[in-house]
Design an enzyme around this catalytic site. Structure first.
Site, PDB file in Angstrom:
ATOM      1  N   ASP A   1      58.451  46.231   8.487  1.00 50.88           N
ATOM      2  CA  ASP A   1      57.880  45.030   7.875  1.00 50.88           C
ATOM      3  C   ASP A   1      56.444  45.133   7.355  1.00 50.88           C
ATOM      4  O   ASP A   1      55.571  45.644   8.048  1.00 50.88           O
ATOM      5  CB  ASP A   1      57.837  43.901   8.914  1.00 50.88           C
ATOM      6  CG  ASP A   1      59.072  43.812   9.759  1.00 50.88           C
ATOM      7  OD1 ASP A   1      60.031  44.545   9.531  1.00 50.88           O
ATOM      8  OD2 ASP A   1      59.067  42.979  10.676  1.00 50.88           O
TER       9      ASP A   1
ATOM     10  N   GLU B   1      63.812  36.137  12.108  1.00 51.37           N
ATOM     11  CA  GLU B   1      62.588  36.935  12.248  1.00 51.37           C
ATOM     12  C   GLU B   1      61.644  36.628  11.096  1.00 51.37           C
ATOM     13  O   GLU B   1      62.041  36.094  10.057  1.00 51.37           O
ATOM     14  CB  GLU B   1      62.919  38.430  12.222  1.00 51.37           C
ATOM     15  CG  GLU B   1      63.857  38.866  13.339  1.00 51.37           C
ATOM     16  CD  GLU B   1      64.135  40.366  13.360  1.00 51.37           C
ATOM     17  OE1 GLU B   1      64.129  40.940  14.441  1.00 51.37           O
ATOM     18  OE2 GLU B   1      64.355  40.965  12.285  1.00 51.37           O
TER      19      GLU B   1
END
Ligand code: FRU
Length: 601
Positions: A151, A320
């Site tokens: 990420d 998420e």
């Protein structure tokens, strides 16, 4: 006497393996060992075997444990090396303690002295990070120099610099040892690599999060400090903060960490933003399969406000990396709030994907205006953990996605590094058939990469129309734009191909108004059965503007300036340099088929 000497030497050889003067490997038996180091040089170079099991290493300096991390220490062969920085333990007696892990469950641990890493541990003053991934390292998409990335984190703009932090494993090209890597850019297409910004500590490794510029010094770290929020992950997850008063070059962790704890296992990925209406900081946090909102006057103390999610959107995986921001609705003078929620698995084509909700937020509660509609931001397989830059100039809302999918991210066929990000995209909302959707247009900075226009032509595709060569010296970085005159029925396929016959195919079904991307013959594709899934997006009627942004290992397809997008990885053996178009159900007109070569400076 001679016999005794030979005996003694071989006895010694069983326990101590000199891997170069200042490094000694001590075999403690049954796969256990020590490495004694005299840290005369900056780095300990660790030999890695990409698929060997992780070995946990504890670093001791003058008998005190400094840190632990994991490395896939090479057992059978050395695939690559990674550096461990010894400057933090300079001048001390350094001992690493480790235990090899069995290659298979229930089997014995490999023998230390027979493992490939043993004779290849060395000290060095520099580490060679020059590119070895000549086929697939992207040119203008961000990728780490070496090691693993997932990420994008802590994206914040300050003083002319776009900061990009990211989930980073510096000790191997697979997920693990989460740190925040760091890079900066002034133009969103060329990046300067900076040292790791935030490393694990006693509270845990450093999972995803965000950063803000605290202009009014609400936290007391200094006006204009960059304050970073991240999840600390150990057995449980909690939120911590760190701040920088030197434009992100160094971070100091807040001594009062953690600042937010909870009683749920999945409790992570804080995204913090200033809410002007309520004059408070708001944190959106992913908690199991919902988003919780917290507020704070000072970035340190957080109060629970509300939660969102039950019965809305897709719940086929864990929620998420949320994001919350306001966007203008194109063609109107009003704005709406958007809540981005990444989900894994459960994406429309399997694995990871980004969903979003459009509605209102009053500083306390998010209300979804279309509770029965699930909206996806991108219809490719490789678009995840998407978040936006904080404090971007000119009120821009610029998003970046991690360009991979948890189904196979650890197995893609690069080794020196794994994973790149998407191109940056400027977001706004648009209305279609009474619904409001998000448009992700390639950021205008990408236009700077167009070094030359290679061709531009309009033509009619009968059964087949081919362009034998897109350009001489095709380096695999280019862009194709075209307008397709859609009809009520029929289809158009567009294939990008190389000499090996590898191809990525887009199929436009005009009756169904569907664009499908097929990549099963795109190049190396057999590393995962999940890689060869086709992806599909609905499109609208009328003339379609198609824009394909191609880099060494990806094709991002934008329809109508990002109203529909597909982000997909590909691993061709040579760049695609040929185009074949086929029409069924009558000929199709293609206007302004234009090819640009893309280059960074
Ligand atoms: C998403 C994610 C986050 C987490 C991070 C760990 O890809 O699972 O939820 O913080 O990766 O690396």
């Amino acid at each position: 006497m001679k016999k005794l000497l030979i005996c003694l030497v071989s006895l010694l050889a069983l326990t101590v393996y000199a891997a170069g003067g200042d490094v000694e490997v001590v075999d403690l038996g049954d796969g256990h060992g020590l490495v004694r180091i005299n840290p005369t040089q900056r780095y300990l170079i660790l030999p890695v075997e990409d698929t060997a099991p992780d070995v946990s290493i504890s670093v001791m300096a003058d008998n005190m444990q400094v840190e632990t991390f994991t490395v896939r220490l090479a057992v059978n062969k050395v695939d690559y090396t990674v550096p461990y920085d010894l400057s933090k333990v300079a001048g001390k007696h350094v001992v690493l303690r480790f235990a090899m892990s069995p290659l298979e469950r229930g089997k014995e641990r490999p023998k230390v002295k027979e493992s490939a890493f043993c004779s290849r541990l060395t000290l060095a003053n520099s580490f060679d990070a020059s590119n070895r991934e000549t086929l697939w390292r992207p040119v203008y998409h961000f990728a780490p120099q070496y090691g693993w990335m997932n990420d994008p984190n802590g994206m914040v703009y300050k003083d002319g610099e776009y900061h990009l932090f990211y989930q980073y494993n510096p000790y191997g090209s697979r997920w693990g040892n989460m740190n925040w890597g760091h890079a900066v850019s002034r133009d969103l297409v060329s990046w300067e690599h900076l040292p790791v910004a935030i490393s694990p500590d006693g509270l845990g490794t450093i999972f995803s999060g965000s950063a803000v510029v605290d202009k009014n010094n609400t936290a007391g770290f200094g006006a204009g400090a960059i304050v970073a929020f991240y999840t600390q992950a150990s057995v449980r997850q909690m939120q911590s903060i760190a701040y920088s008063t030197d434009n992100g070059r160094t971070f100091k962790k807040y001594a009062g960490n953690p600042v937010l704890t909870g009683e749920v296992g999945d409790f992570r990925d804080p995204k913090v933003s200033w809410h002007e209406g309520s004059k408070k900081w708001i944190m959106a946090l992913a908690v199991g399969q919902e988003i919780r909102f917290y507020s704070s006057p000072n970035l340190k103390e957080w109060t629970y406000e509300s939660k969102f999610g039950e019965g809305q959107g897709c719940h086929d995986g864990v929620w998420e990396c949320p994001d919350l921001f306001e966007l203008p609705v194109a063609g109107t003078s009003h704005k709406k709030w958007v809540l981005v929620v990444n989900i894994n698995p459960g994406g429309p084509f399997g694995g990871s994907a980004t969903q979003y909700f459009v509605g209102s937020f009053d500083g306390h509660k998010f209300v979804n205006e279309s509770p029965n509609v699930t909206k996806w931001m991108d219809f490719g397989k490789d678009h995840y953990a998407t978040v936006t830059w904080s404090n971007a100039p000119e009120n821009r809302v610029i998003a970046l996605a991690w360009m991979s999918n948890w189904q196979y991210a650890n197995d893609v066929p690069t080794m020196q590094f794994r994973s790149a990000n998407s191109v940056p995209r400027d977001l706004q909302l648009f209305q279609l058939n009474g619904e409001t959707y998000m448009q992700s247009a390639p950021s205008p900075e990408l236009l700077k990469l167009r070094s030359e226009q290679v061709m531009s032509k309009s033509f009619t595709v009968g059964k087949e129309y081919s362009i034998g060569q897109l350009m001489d010296n095709n380096a695999g970085t280019y862009e194709i734009t075209m307008t397709v005159r859609q009809k009520k029925q029929g289809s158009l396929t567009f294939r990008l191909m190389n000499q090996q016959g590898e191809e990525i195919e887009y199929r436009l079904d005009m009756a169904k108004r569907e664009l499908t991307c097929i990549r099963d013959k795109s190049g190396v594709a057999d590393f995962s059965k999940d890689f060869i899934t086709s992806t599909v997006t609905q499109v609208e009627g009328g003339d379609l503007q198609l824009r394909f942004i191609v880099d060494r290992c990806s094709v991002e397809a934008f329809v109508n300036d990002g109203r529909f997008v597909m982000t997909n990885l590909v691993f061709p053996h040579t760049p695609y340099n040929k185009v074949v178009l086929n029409a069924t159900g009558g000929s199709v007109q293609v206007k302004n088929f234009t090819v640009y070569n893309l280059k960074t400076n």
